[in-house]
Design a protein around this motif. Structure first.
Motif: not given
Lengths: 230, 86
Positions: A66-95
């Motif tokens: 029970t615990v091992l799958p929960a840990v594995i899911l967290i190990l997948i979720a953390l990088p996923s959320l990191r990229i999700l927020y990274l893609m949503d960052e405010i950028n300052d376009p040149h064009l």
């Protein structure tokens, strides 16, 4: 662009796509390891001559699986959320470039300074030069300066289309009456191909997208020439 | 105040991030700047003031709005059928 018998993603042409590639490798590795383990256990269970009639329960293994799958899911979720927020960052376009979908071609508008607009039709197969790619080349490419943050506003003039460039990890639906924003940075100069990704009629497969990333001086020269030709 | 705006217009690259429209759908961003340009023009010219500050809104809507939308709205304004309140 894609090559024959390709299984994985195209080489990343933007930092976001690099992140997505690495995340995919990470998630796929976990999936392969779990699948291999499960397959091994199934084969082992099915092919043994031993029988055990006296196990009723076991707290320890229940806790582990029970615990091992929960840990594995967290190990997948953390990088996923990191990229999700990274893609949503405010950028300052040149064009800012607008990509408008039509039946069956894209038109690009560069209106930050002058009113530069042009259509981009697919080159028919019989008109291709040697070395060009079938169903992917266009008469006018969307030229952008390399390594500059660019805002793309995608819309459509008739029916639904979708503007996609897989090597940059971009796909954005083109909806009539709506202006959808996405942004990218090209990591290197070159040609990056994509195809319309929303069914839009008879020639849906024949309205590709080509991004040509060039140094800034070349971009400025190109836009001057395009304005004169218009 | 007006030289701050002049400075911003002189160094204009492209429409900056607008916190009022943080999401993917920028339709309202385009329409709002178009409206603001015409309202600014109307308000300042009624008072007899210089309409130069309104150029900011024009630069932004020209960057963001598709040319066909702008042409359609300009025609509607001329014909008196523009749906927005100016």
């Amino acid at each position: 662009m894609a090559h024959p018998s390709q299984l994985g993603f195209q080489d990343a042409a933007s930092p976001v796509m690099e992140e997505l590639l690495h995340f995919h490798d990470h998630a796929l590795m976990i999936v392969i390891l779990i699948s291999t383990l499960v397959l091994y256990i199934i084969v082992a269970m099915v092919s043994t001559k031993l029988t055990n009639k006296y196990i009723l329960d076991s707290q320890e293994i229940e806790i582990v699986w029970t615990v091992l799958p929960a840990v594995i899911l967290i190990l997948i979720a953390l990088p996923s959320l990191r990229i999700l927020y990274l893609m949503d960052e405010i950028n300052d376009p040149h064009l800012t470039i607008k990509a408008m979908g039509h039946q069956w071609y894209w038109s690009y508008e560069y209106t930050d300074y002058e009113n530069l607009g042009f259509d981009s039709y697919m080159i028919p197969t019989q008109d291709l030069l040697p070395g060009q790619f079938r169903l992917l080349e266009t008469d006018h490419r969307m030229v952008v300066p390399v390594e500059s943050p660019i805002r793309i506003l995608v819309s459509a003039e008739d029916v639904l289309h979708s503007w996609a460039v897989p090597s940059m990890g971009i796909k954005m639906d083109a909806v009539p009456g709506r202006l959808n924003q996405t942004a990218f940075v090209t990591s290197r100069p070159g040609l990056f191909y994509g195809q319309c990704s929303e069914i839009c009629g008879a020639n849906h497969s024949f309205m590709p997208i080509v991004i040509e990333a060039v140094p800034l001086e070349h971009f400025e020269k190109w836009s001057t020439v395009m304005l004169q030709d218009a | 105040m007006s030289d701050v705006i002049e400075e911003k217009i002189k160094n204009y690259r492209t429409a900056p991030f607008d916190a009022r429209f943080p999401n993917t759908n920028q339709t309202r961003n385009c329409f709002q700047n178009y409206l603001d340009f015409h309202r600014c023009n109307k308000a300042l010219s009624e008072k007899g003031q210089d309409v130069a500050p309104c150029d900011w809104y024009q630069r932004v809507y020209k960057s963001i709005c598709p040319m066909s939308w702008v042409a359609k709205w300009d025609d509607q304004i001329e014909a008196g059928s523009f749906p927005g309140k100016i």
